[in-house]
Design a protein around this motif. Structure first.
Motif, PDB file in Angstrom:
ATOM      1  N   UNK A   1       0.826  -1.206   0.000  1.00  0.00           N
ATOM      2  CA  UNK A   1       0.000   0.000   0.000  1.00  0.00           C
ATOM      3  C   UNK A   1       0.861   1.257   0.000  1.00  0.00           C
ATOM      4  N   UNK A   2       1.889   1.278   0.842  1.00  0.00           N
ATOM      5  CA  UNK A   2       2.778   2.435   0.882  1.00  0.00           C
ATOM      6  C   UNK A   2       3.527   2.602  -0.438  1.00  0.00           C
ATOM      7  N   UNK A   3       3.945   1.494  -1.028  1.00  0.00           N
ATOM      8  CA  UNK A   3       4.646   1.555  -2.315  1.00  0.00           C
ATOM      9  C   UNK A   3       3.743   2.134  -3.401  1.00  0.00           C
ATOM     10  N   UNK A   4       2.498   1.653  -3.464  1.00  0.00           N
ATOM     11  CA  UNK A   4       1.566   2.183  -4.468  1.00  0.00           C
ATOM     12  C   UNK A   4       1.240   3.641  -4.192  1.00  0.00           C
ATOM     13  N   UNK A   5       1.144   4.004  -2.916  1.00  0.00           N
ATOM     14  CA  UNK A   5       0.913   5.408  -2.571  1.00  0.00           C
ATOM     15  C   UNK A   5       2.070   6.286  -3.014  1.00  0.00           C
ATOM     16  N   UNK A   6       3.299   5.794  -2.847  1.00  0.00           N
ATOM     17  CA  UNK A   6       4.467   6.547  -3.271  1.00  0.00           C
ATOM     18  C   UNK A   6       4.460   6.735  -4.792  1.00  0.00           C
ATOM     19  N   UNK A   7       4.077   5.683  -5.515  1.00  0.00           N
ATOM     20  CA  UNK A   7       3.991   5.797  -6.978  1.00  0.00           C
ATOM     21  C   UNK A   7       2.938   6.833  -7.364  1.00  0.00           C
ATOM     22  N   UNK A   8       1.813   6.839  -6.672  1.00  0.00           N
ATOM     23  CA  UNK A   8       0.756   7.814  -6.976  1.00  0.00           C
ATOM     24  C   UNK A   8       1.241   9.232  -6.699  1.00  0.00           C
ATOM     25  N   UNK A   9       1.973   9.419  -5.609  1.00  0.00           N
ATOM     26  CA  UNK A   9       2.491  10.758  -5.294  1.00  0.00           C
ATOM     27  C   UNK A   9       3.478  11.204  -6.360  1.00  0.00           C
ATOM     28  N   UNK A  10       4.394  10.319  -6.766  1.00  0.00           N
ATOM     29  CA  UNK A  10       5.358  10.683  -7.807  1.00  0.00           C
ATOM     30  C   UNK A  10       4.656  10.961  -9.130  1.00  0.00           C
ATOM     31  N   UNK A  11       3.595  10.234  -9.425  1.00  0.00           N
ATOM     32  CA  UNK A  11       2.844  10.495 -10.668  1.00  0.00           C
ATOM     33  C   UNK A  11       2.249  11.895 -10.625  1.00  0.00           C
ATOM     34  N   UNK A  12       1.742  12.291  -9.464  1.00  0.00           N
ATOM     35  CA  UNK A  12       1.191  13.648  -9.334  1.00  0.00           C
ATOM     36  C   UNK A  12       2.289  14.702  -9.479  1.00  0.00           C
ATOM     37  N   UNK A  13       3.433  14.431  -8.832  1.00  0.00           N
ATOM     38  CA  UNK A  13       4.534  15.401  -8.887  1.00  0.00           C
ATOM     39  C   UNK A  13       5.054  15.542 -10.305  1.00  0.00           C
ATOM     40  N   UNK A  14       5.284  14.419 -10.982  1.00  0.00           N
ATOM     41  CA  UNK A  14       5.817  14.480 -12.344  1.00  0.00           C
ATOM     42  C   UNK A  14       4.772  15.047 -13.321  1.00  0.00           C
ATOM     43  N   UNK A  15       3.489  14.789 -13.017  1.00  0.00           N
ATOM     44  CA  UNK A  15       2.444  15.341 -13.876  1.00  0.00           C
ATOM     45  C   UNK A  15       2.327  16.841 -13.747  1.00  0.00           C
ATOM     46  N   UNK A  16       2.731  17.394 -12.626  1.00  0.00           N
ATOM     47  CA  UNK A  16       2.636  18.833 -12.400  1.00  0.00           C
ATOM     48  C   UNK A  16       3.793  19.582 -13.028  1.00  0.00           C
ATOM     49  N   UNK A  17       4.835  18.866 -13.445  1.00  0.00           N
ATOM     50  CA  UNK A  17       6.009  19.547 -14.025  1.00  0.00           C
ATOM     51  C   UNK A  17       5.767  19.934 -15.476  1.00  0.00           C
TER      52      UNK A  17
END
Length: 44
Positions: free
Chosen positions: A28-44
């Motif tokens: 769960x934490x791993x998938x959450x980390x991937x979701x956070x990075x997807x949001x961060x990279x999507x905002x760039x």
């Protein structure tokens, strides 16, 4: 003797449940980390 064997089996079952919970938490934490990075990279 039977009580000791029963207690040992309960300890093994408890340990298995704890390990399953830890594995699910880790996934769960791993998938959450991937979701956070997807949001961060999507905002760039």
């Amino acid at each position: 003797m039977n009580y000791v064997l029963s207690s040992f089996k309960e300890d093994i079952m408890f340990r298995a449940v704890v390990e399953e919970a830890a594995a699910l938490t880790s996934i769960t934490l791993f998938l959450g980390m991937i979701a956070v990075w997807a949001q961060v990279l999507g905002a760039l």
